[in-house]
Write a protein that holds these residues in place. Sequence first.
Motif, PDB file in Angstrom:
ATOM      1  N   GLN A   1     -53.967  98.563  -1.860  1.00 28.65           N
ATOM      2  CA  GLN A   1     -55.299  98.767  -1.296  1.00 28.65           C
ATOM      3  C   GLN A   1     -55.304  98.719   0.235  1.00 28.65           C
ATOM      4  O   GLN A   1     -56.358  98.738   0.865  1.00 28.65           O
ATOM      5  CB  GLN A   1     -56.274  97.721  -1.854  1.00 28.65           C
ATOM      6  N   LYS A   2     -54.112  98.619   0.839  1.00 24.29           N
ATOM      7  CA  LYS A   2     -53.929  98.678   2.298  1.00 24.29           C
ATOM      8  C   LYS A   2     -54.511  97.470   3.045  1.00 24.29           C
ATOM      9  O   LYS A   2     -54.838  97.564   4.226  1.00 24.29           O
ATOM     10  CB  LYS A   2     -54.509  99.980   2.887  1.00 24.29           C
ATOM     11  N   PHE A   3     -54.621  96.322   2.348  1.00 24.90           N
ATOM     12  CA  PHE A   3     -54.980  95.084   3.046  1.00 24.90           C
ATOM     13  C   PHE A   3     -53.729  94.339   3.503  1.00 24.90           C
ATOM     14  O   PHE A   3     -53.805  93.430   4.319  1.00 24.90           O
ATOM     15  CB  PHE A   3     -55.826  94.179   2.145  1.00 24.90           C
ATOM     16  N   MET A   4     -52.604  94.730   2.950  1.00 23.38           N
ATOM     17  CA  MET A   4     -51.309  94.194   3.333  1.00 23.38           C
ATOM     18  C   MET A   4     -50.326  95.345   3.401  1.00 23.38           C
ATOM     19  O   MET A   4     -50.605  96.440   2.903  1.00 23.38           O
ATOM     20  CB  MET A   4     -50.804  93.164   2.299  1.00 23.38           C
ATOM     21  N   ALA A   5     -49.167  95.063   3.988  1.00 14.47           N
ATOM     22  CA  ALA A   5     -48.114  96.073   4.069  1.00 14.47           C
ATOM     23  C   ALA A   5     -46.860  95.555   3.372  1.00 14.47           C
ATOM     24  O   ALA A   5     -46.703  94.344   3.178  1.00 14.47           O
ATOM     25  CB  ALA A   5     -47.808  96.394   5.528  1.00 14.47           C
ATOM     26  N   ASP A   6     -45.983  96.470   3.034  1.00  8.36           N
ATOM     27  CA  ASP A   6     -44.733  96.088   2.362  1.00  8.36           C
ATOM     28  C   ASP A   6     -43.930  95.081   3.185  1.00  8.36           C
ATOM     29  O   ASP A   6     -43.314  94.176   2.628  1.00  8.36           O
ATOM     30  CB  ASP A   6     -43.876  97.324   2.084  1.00  8.36           C
ATOM     31  N   TRP A   7     -43.934  95.238   4.518  1.00  6.88           N
ATOM     32  CA  TRP A   7     -43.137  94.333   5.343  1.00  6.88           C
ATOM     33  C   TRP A   7     -43.621  92.892   5.211  1.00  6.88           C
ATOM     34  O   TRP A   7     -42.819  91.951   5.325  1.00  6.88           O
ATOM     35  CB  TRP A   7     -43.115  94.781   6.809  1.00  6.88           C
ATOM     36  N   GLN A   8     -44.911  92.699   4.940  1.00  3.60           N
ATOM     37  CA  GLN A   8     -45.414  91.337   4.757  1.00  3.60           C
ATOM     38  C   GLN A   8     -44.877  90.739   3.456  1.00  3.60           C
ATOM     39  O   GLN A   8     -44.506  89.565   3.421  1.00  3.60           O
ATOM     40  CB  GLN A   8     -46.945  91.338   4.764  1.00  3.60           C
ATOM     41  N   MET A   9     -44.822  91.534   2.412  1.00  7.53           N
ATOM     42  CA  MET A   9     -44.239  91.069   1.158  1.00  7.53           C
ATOM     43  C   MET A   9     -42.752  90.772   1.332  1.00  7.53           C
ATOM     44  O   MET A   9     -42.220  89.833   0.731  1.00  7.53           O
ATOM     45  CB  MET A   9     -44.433  92.103   0.047  1.00  7.53           C
ATOM     46  N   ASP A  10     -42.106  91.554   2.178  1.00  8.13           N
ATOM     47  CA  ASP A  10     -40.675  91.361   2.399  1.00  8.13           C
ATOM     48  C   ASP A  10     -40.357  90.066   3.148  1.00  8.13           C
ATOM     49  O   ASP A  10     -39.192  89.662   3.219  1.00  8.13           O
ATOM     50  CB  ASP A  10     -40.092  92.546   3.172  1.00  8.13           C
ATOM     51  N   LEU A  11     -41.370  89.412   3.696  1.00  9.91           N
ATOM     52  CA  LEU A  11     -41.155  88.146   4.406  1.00  9.91           C
ATOM     53  C   LEU A  11     -40.922  86.974   3.456  1.00  9.91           C
ATOM     54  O   LEU A  11     -40.510  85.897   3.896  1.00  9.91           O
ATOM     55  CB  LEU A  11     -42.350  87.825   5.317  1.00  9.91           C
ATOM     56  N   ILE A  12     -41.209  87.163   2.169  1.00  6.34           N
ATOM     57  CA  ILE A  12     -40.974  86.089   1.208  1.00  6.34           C
ATOM     58  C   ILE A  12     -39.887  86.508   0.214  1.00  6.34           C
ATOM     59  O   ILE A  12     -39.755  87.684  -0.110  1.00  6.34           O
ATOM     60  CB  ILE A  12     -42.259  85.675   0.449  1.00  6.34           C
ATOM     61  N   ARG A  13     -39.122  85.525  -0.196  1.00  6.98           N
ATOM     62  CA  ARG A  13     -38.082  85.739  -1.208  1.00  6.98           C
ATOM     63  C   ARG A  13     -38.623  85.226  -2.523  1.00  6.98           C
ATOM     64  O   ARG A  13     -39.052  84.075  -2.598  1.00  6.98           O
ATOM     65  CB  ARG A  13     -36.799  85.000  -0.828  1.00  6.98           C
ATOM     66  N   ILE A  14     -38.587  86.063  -3.536  1.00  3.71           N
ATOM     67  CA  ILE A  14     -39.131  85.713  -4.850  1.00  3.71           C
ATOM     68  C   ILE A  14     -38.005  85.789  -5.863  1.00  3.71           C
ATOM     69  O   ILE A  14     -37.287  86.800  -5.933  1.00  3.71           O
ATOM     70  CB  ILE A  14     -40.261  86.688  -5.250  1.00  3.71           C
ATOM     71  N   ASP A  15     -37.835  84.723  -6.634  1.00  8.42           N
ATOM     72  CA  ASP A  15     -36.784  84.722  -7.652  1.00  8.42           C
ATOM     73  C   ASP A  15     -37.164  83.732  -8.739  1.00  8.42           C
ATOM     74  O   ASP A  15     -37.842  82.736  -8.468  1.00  8.42           O
ATOM     75  CB  ASP A  15     -35.440  84.338  -7.038  1.00  8.42           C
ATOM     76  N   ALA A  16     -36.706  83.986  -9.950  1.00  3.15           N
ATOM     77  CA  ALA A  16     -36.915  83.061 -11.057  1.00  3.15           C
ATOM     78  C   ALA A  16     -35.723  82.122 -11.234  1.00  3.15           C
ATOM     79  O   ALA A  16     -35.811  81.161 -11.977  1.00  3.15           O
ATOM     80  CB  ALA A  16     -37.140  83.834 -12.356  1.00  3.15           C
TER      81      ALA A  16
END
Length: 195
Positions: free
Chosen positions: A156-171
């Motif tokens: 929805q363009k309230f965030m960008a992919d680079w912002q998501m890339d700032l966190i590491r997600i793993d199980a």
Amino acid sequence: MNTPTFSLCVYCGSRPGADPAFAALARTVGEWIGKHGGQLVYGGGRNGLMGIVADATLATGGRVVGIIPKALVEKECAHHGCSELHVVDSMHERKRLMAEHADAFLALPGGIGTMEEFFEVWTWRQLGYHDKPVGLLNQNGFYDSLLVFLRSSVQQKFMADWQMDLIRIDADVHRLLPALVEAAGLAPAPQLGAI
């Protein structure tokens, strides 16, 4: 104990949660920190996942720095067994000190306090207030719904992919923890007792 090789700030629930797997996860995180010569920085409580991760870190030879506001000393049962326990005046001071003492940040399952602290250090990173790694441990899909929402915010363009890339997600805790420590430019000590 010698000087810690890294300092990991862990945000997690002051309750144990419904699934015993959450307590087991907190124990595993604490054991990993202790066995690899690390230091836990956390909210200073003895209850819930907070107490479990602290006790497991201490039991395996790690240092524990607890930081708790005066108003929560009784409510969250301050953990007086910490290597260092700082009782501060406010939540703002607590979060500032936790961030200053940490090389990296990790969120385990928890409630609104955990979410608020996780989002704050993530926001601080996107604003350039720090460049420390931020991790989200998504065991058993605990954060799946949150991640769907966050990806929707990107769509929805309230965030960008680079912002998501700032966190590491793993199980996988055994993949995520070393990745966070190494991303901080540090190396965890070899596991105690390992060949």
